[in-house]
Scaffold this motif. Structure first.
Motif, PDB file in Angstrom:
ATOM      1  N   ARG A   1       0.830  -1.212   0.000  1.00 42.21           N
ATOM      2  CA  ARG A   1       0.000   0.000   0.000  1.00 42.21           C
ATOM      3  C   ARG A   1       0.861   1.258   0.000  1.00 42.21           C
ATOM      4  N   HIS A   2       1.979   1.189   0.741  1.00 39.61           N
ATOM      5  CA  HIS A   2       2.882   2.347   0.778  1.00 39.61           C
ATOM      6  C   HIS A   2       3.489   2.591  -0.605  1.00 39.61           C
TER       7      HIS A   2
ATOM      8  N   ILE B   1       1.093   6.642  -6.698  1.00 36.41           N
ATOM      9  CA  ILE B   1      -0.063   7.492  -6.998  1.00 36.41           C
ATOM     10  C   ILE B   1       0.245   8.956  -6.723  1.00 36.41           C
ATOM     11  N   GLU B   2       0.973   9.213  -5.640  1.00 32.53           N
ATOM     12  CA  GLU B   2       1.228  10.598  -5.242  1.00 32.53           C
ATOM     13  C   GLU B   2       2.319  11.260  -6.080  1.00 32.53           C
ATOM     14  N   ASN B   3       3.208  10.464  -6.653  1.00 34.70           N
ATOM     15  CA  ASN B   3       4.354  11.055  -7.346  1.00 34.70           C
ATOM     16  C   ASN B   3       4.284  10.934  -8.867  1.00 34.70           C
ATOM     17  N   ILE B   4       3.360  10.143  -9.376  1.00 38.39           N
ATOM     18  CA  ILE B   4       3.243  10.034 -10.827  1.00 38.39           C
ATOM     19  C   ILE B   4       2.719  11.362 -11.367  1.00 38.39           C
ATOM     20  N   PRO B   5       3.270  11.858 -12.484  1.00 43.99           N
ATOM     21  CA  PRO B   5       2.847  13.165 -13.008  1.00 43.99           C
ATOM     22  C   PRO B   5       1.525  13.088 -13.772  1.00 43.99           C
ATOM     23  N   SER B   6       0.545  12.483 -13.164  1.00 39.93           N
ATOM     24  CA  SER B   6      -0.784  12.359 -13.765  1.00 39.93           C
ATOM     25  C   SER B   6      -1.825  12.475 -12.667  1.00 39.93           C
TER      26      SER B   6
ATOM     27  N   VAL C   1      -8.569  10.386  -4.651  1.00 37.46           N
ATOM     28  CA  VAL C   1      -7.803  11.123  -5.655  1.00 37.46           C
ATOM     29  C   VAL C   1      -6.388  11.282  -5.131  1.00 37.46           C
ATOM     30  N   ASN C   2      -5.468  11.562  -6.038  1.00 35.99           N
ATOM     31  CA  ASN C   2      -4.118  11.878  -5.572  1.00 35.99           C
ATOM     32  C   ASN C   2      -3.986  13.388  -5.353  1.00 35.99           C
ATOM     33  N   THR C   3      -2.925  13.761  -4.665  1.00 38.20           N
ATOM     34  CA  THR C   3      -2.739  15.169  -4.296  1.00 38.20           C
ATOM     35  C   THR C   3      -2.644  16.066  -5.520  1.00 38.20           C
ATOM     36  N   GLY C   4      -2.003  15.559  -6.583  1.00 35.81           N
ATOM     37  CA  GLY C   4      -1.858  16.359  -7.795  1.00 35.81           C
ATOM     38  C   GLY C   4      -3.193  16.796  -8.356  1.00 35.81           C
ATOM     39  N   LEU C   5      -4.171  15.893  -8.379  1.00 39.28           N
ATOM     40  CA  LEU C   5      -5.496  16.238  -8.896  1.00 39.28           C
ATOM     41  C   LEU C   5      -6.205  17.213  -7.962  1.00 39.28           C
ATOM     42  N   ALA C   6      -6.079  16.986  -6.639  1.00 42.77           N
ATOM     43  CA  ALA C   6      -6.722  17.896  -5.686  1.00 42.77           C
ATOM     44  C   ALA C   6      -6.204  19.318  -5.870  1.00 42.77           C
TER      45      ALA C   6
ATOM     46  N   GLY D   1      -9.753   6.337 -13.112  1.00 39.69           N
ATOM     47  CA  GLY D   1      -9.167   6.927 -14.312  1.00 39.69           C
ATOM     48  C   GLY D   1      -7.809   7.553 -14.073  1.00 39.69           C
ATOM     49  N   VAL D   2      -7.111   7.738 -15.172  1.00 42.45           N
ATOM     50  CA  VAL D   2      -5.806   8.414 -15.174  1.00 42.45           C
ATOM     51  C   VAL D   2      -5.858   9.479 -16.263  1.00 42.45           C
TER      52      VAL D   2
END
Length: 531
Positions: free
Chosen positions: A137-138, A144-149, A163-168, A246-247
């Protein structure tokens, strides 16, 4: 028959895979069941140490403080009634086991702990599985948090549940939890949100993914963005649809560049069309000043024994040619003929052609002398090009036909000598004198020589530029001046116009490719004896 109580207790412990322990604090004595001994790494009946008295010798360093803290809260007067901890125990063989230890205590009237007893179980398999799952999970969370999507999960109502932080942050929220429960209608305009909802309903109904769809995100308070989106159905472990996930990758920069490139392409296309129109206009102007059907000379039927009838061929290789010819009326009985080949092609060459045409008019006073005429052209052109810092040149052949004196005077500025027909035979014009000077524009004040022939020796004269004799066959060999001269001598009966047609046809047939590959310019005349 029921089993005795002690037997039932033993059966329950065996079923749960647990063992029991007890610690007499007054006697400082600890006892373990056989199962606990096996957990601790000892054989049945073997003496085992008091792990509660010296925990630093038996428990993992990362769990020691937790163990000591829990035990201390149990041992203080009127402290905790229940002892419970999961920790790593180091066996005598240095292997590590996860133990779940539970216990209760008996206190005296002062609240002091007299004795503790409880159970113990080896939870290594479960704990290792939990840790492996936690590590997975980590890793997944890090991805999820570091992928540029932008990554997201939505329920069946298209509301965000993860959602990941990037989307938020992209949607203007500081925390991911602030987006949970919202839908696209809370973020985007209705057109984009309605389309997304329709796509997601179709995905959940059909089970078919939406792959790499280019979408325009229309925001209320920021510029529109473009994303490449893939959405898939989200199923639980039993295969039931829970929603979609989705991505989305932001491709705004790429799309904007493509849009700008399209705009630039359209602009360049428009400019090219304008440029082509300008070139066509320049071509028409250049053609208009070429006398493609020059009249015979003299034109006023002067009383001379000889006259000349001109013919020409002019076929530029591109819109802007560097070759040209001129016939200059000097007097009623004297005419100048000029053929010129400017270095290169295109606009630069055509501009030099325009300059030379202007200089021809400037040097008209000297046009009666072939050598001085070329001297004037060269001197003026060389100074202009040198002042402009341009390295260009042009070759030229100039001749003066004097019907009154019945002479032909000629000079060359680095140009090929013409074909001359004498007594029915063609040859390349030659002279014992130096009549060939440097090309026009190379150096100012360059000297030129001239030679004079009687008109009676000339039947026909053909001037040409290099485009007609530099055509190549499939082997890369040129037809050459000598080759063209031989062709002319096979048909000595032809007049000037027919001879030019023969040269054009022969060169084209000889050439391995279409056309001629260069500007073709020829100017010729027949000497006609009057009476």
């Amino acid at each position: 028959m029921q089993a005795p109580p002690d037997d039932r207790y033993e059966l329950a412990l065996r079923a749960s895979n647990e063992g029991i322990w007890q610690w007499d604090l007054c006697e400082q004595y600890v006892s373990y069941s056989d199962r606990v001994l096996s957990f601790l790494g000892y054989d049945d009946g073997e003496d085992a140490p008091n792990i509660f008295m010296q925990p630093e010798s038996y428990f993992h360093e990362n769990d020691l403080a937790k163990f000591e803290h829990a035990l201390a809260r149990m041992l203080v007067p009127n402290g905790e009634e229940i002892f419970a901890i999961d920790c790593r125990y180091i066996r005598p063989n240095q292997t590590v086991a996860w133990l779940r230890i539970r216990g209760a205590c008996i206190r005296n009237s002062a609240g002091e702990t007299l004795r503790m007893a409880g159970s113990m179980i080896d939870i290594s398999k479960r704990k290792n599985a939990e840790l492996a799952l936690e590590e997975e999970r980590h890793i997944l969370h890090q991805l999820i948090e570091n992928i540029p999507s932008s990554i997201y999960f939505k329920d069946t109502e298209s509301r965000f549940v993860m959602v990941n932080t990037g989307l938020a942050h992209k949607m203007g929220y500081e925390r991911v939890k602030d987006l949970y429960g919202l839908s696209d209608h809370d973020v985007f305009d209705d057109a984009h949100a309605n389309k997304s909802r329709a796509d997601e309903l179709k995905i959940m109904e059909t089970g078919e993914p939406l792959e790499e769809s280019l979408e325009r995100e229309i925001w209320a308070d920021q510029p529109d963005s473009w994303v490449l989106t893939t959405k898939l159905p989200w199923h639980d472990r039993n295969g039931n649809v829970k929603g979609i996930f989705g991505v989305s990758s932001d491709v705004s920069d790429i799309v904007n560049v493509q849009m700008r490139l399209a705009d630039v392409t359209d602009e360049l296309k428009l400019r090219n069309e304008q440029y082509a129109q300008e070139l066509e206009l320049a071509k028409q102007i250049q053609y208009s000043v070429i006398d493609s059907t020059p009249l015979p000379f003299p034109r006023n039927k002067a009383a001379t024994r000889y006259g000349v009838e001109f013919s020409s061929r002019y076929l530029p290789d591109s819109e802007m040619a560097g070759d040209f010819f001129e016939n200059l009326k000097i007097s009623d009985t004297k005419v100048g003929v000029l053929i010129c080949d400017v270095m290169g092609h295109g606009v630069r060459a055509s501009l030099v052609v325009a300059m030379l045409r202007g200089l021809v008019e400037k040097e008209r006073d000297a046009s009666g002398d072939a050598d001085w005429f070329l001297y004037g052209l060269n001197d003026s052109l060389a100074k202009i090009l040198n002042h402009a810092g341009i390295q260009m040149f042009a070759t030229a052949f100039y001749a003066v036909v004097d019907l009154e004196k019945e002479t032909f005077q000629y000079a060359s500025a680095g140009h090929p000598m013409p074909f001359i027909k004498r007594n029915g035979k063609f040859e390349v014009l030659s002279s014992k004198r130096i009549v060939r000077g440097p090309a026009l524009g190379l150096m100012a004040e360059a000297p030129y020589g001239a030679e004079t022939l009687p008109l009676s020796e000339i039947d026909q004269l053909i001037m040409f530029t290099d485009g007609i004799y530099e055509v190549e066959d499939a082997k890369g060999e040129q037809i050459g001046v000598d080759g063209l001269c031989s062709i002319l001598n096979e048909h000595p009966e032809l007049d000037a116009d027919e001879a030019l047609h023969l040269l054009m046809h022969s060169a084209k047939e000889f050439n391995a490719s279409d056309g001629y590959g260069d500007d073709v310019c020829m100017f010729a005349f027949d000497v006609i004896k009057n009476g």
